[in-house]
Design an enzyme around this catalytic site. Structure first.
Site, PDB file in Angstrom:
ATOM      1  N   GLY A 138      43.446  90.057  29.872  1.00  0.00           N
ATOM      2  CA  GLY A 138      43.591  91.189  28.954  1.00  0.00           C
ATOM      3  C   GLY A 138      42.272  91.524  28.283  1.00  0.00           C
TER       4      GLY A 138
ATOM      5  N   GLY B 129      42.269  85.395  29.601  1.00  0.00           N
ATOM      6  CA  GLY B 129      40.984  86.103  29.723  1.00  0.00           C
ATOM      7  C   GLY B 129      41.140  87.444  30.427  1.00  0.00           C
TER       8      GLY B 129
ATOM      9  N   CYS C   7      41.087  85.377  25.476  1.00  0.00           N
ATOM     10  CA  CYS C   7      42.524  85.522  25.177  1.00  0.00           C
ATOM     11  C   CYS C   7      43.214  84.383  25.935  1.00  0.00           C
ATOM     12  CB  CYS C   7      43.057  86.905  25.526  1.00  0.00           C
ATOM     13  SG  CYS C   7      42.986  87.349  27.269  1.00  0.00           S
TER      14      CYS C   7
HETATM   15  C1  RB5 Z   1      49.079  86.592  24.635  1.00  0.00           C
HETATM   16  O1  RB5 Z   1      50.232  85.859  24.628  1.00  0.00           O
HETATM   17  C2  RB5 Z   1      48.469  86.691  26.006  1.00  0.00           C
HETATM   18  O2  RB5 Z   1      49.197  87.559  26.800  1.00  0.00           O
HETATM   19  C3  RB5 Z   1      47.031  87.135  25.890  1.00  0.00           C
HETATM   20  O3  RB5 Z   1      46.329  86.207  25.110  1.00  0.00           O
HETATM   21  C4  RB5 Z   1      46.225  87.239  27.161  1.00  0.00           C
HETATM   22  O4  RB5 Z   1      46.406  86.122  27.977  1.00  0.00           O
HETATM   23  C5  RB5 Z   1      46.356  88.472  27.913  1.00  0.00           C
HETATM   24  O5  RB5 Z   1      45.713  88.656  28.950  1.00  0.00           O
END
Ligand code: RB5
Length: 150
Positions: free
Chosen positions: A71, A69, A66
């Site tokens: 999330g 990383g 993500c």
């Molecule tokens: C999305 O904008 C972002 O919050 C997600 O990709 C990630 O970084 C979350 O941990």
């Protein structure tokens, strides 16, 4: 190796890069999405199916990306049987598997570049859990947490 990969919009470009390299390296890939770039998509929609697939053994290892990383790692670890971690250094990509039997590598598409990411992926996929008694003992204690028994 059977490898699953997932990302939201934050890791979309990195996922495309890693996907291409994984295929070239001869791995059998399952792409859990996102299949197209949508700036308001949500990482659990892609990471949870990947984590379930790793936990059930449909794929051998997973790669979850993500923006940071974070999330992806938090989300993946909610699925019992998943041992996911945000990794941005070579040492941990190897030791995370050898000692902790990590089965999902999480990375940030906005925090590392493709060359470092590919080194982490290769290292993660080449590494093997040592099976040492002390590591099994620790992992058994961790696994008990999943059933609310510890
Ligand atoms: C999305 O904008 C972002 O919050 C997600 O990709 C990630 O970084 C979350 O941990």
């Amino acid at each position: 190796m059977r490898v699953g990969i997932a990302t939201d919009h934050g890791g979309f470009a990195l996922k495309q890069e890693i996907l291409t390299r994984l295929k070239k390296a001869g791995h059998q890939i399952t792409d859990f999405g996102a299949k197209e770039l949508k700036s308001d998509d949500d990482y659990p929609d892609f990471v949870v199916p990947l984590a379930r697939s790793v936990a059930s053994g449909t794929v051998d290892r997973g790669i979850a990306i993500c923006g940071s990383g974070v999330g992806a790692a938090v989300c993946a670890n909610k699925i019992p049987g998943t041992r996911a971690c945000l990794i941005h250094d070579h040492f941990s990509a190897r030791q995370g598997v050898e000692d902790d039997d990590m089965n999902i590598l999480c990375m940030g598409g906005r925090t590392i570049g493709p060359e470092v990411a590919w080194d982490l992926v290769e290292t993660f996929l080449e590494s093997v859990f040592s099976g040492a008694d002390r590591h099994r003992r620790r992992l058994n204690k961790v696994a008990l947490l999943e059933g609310g028994k510890a």
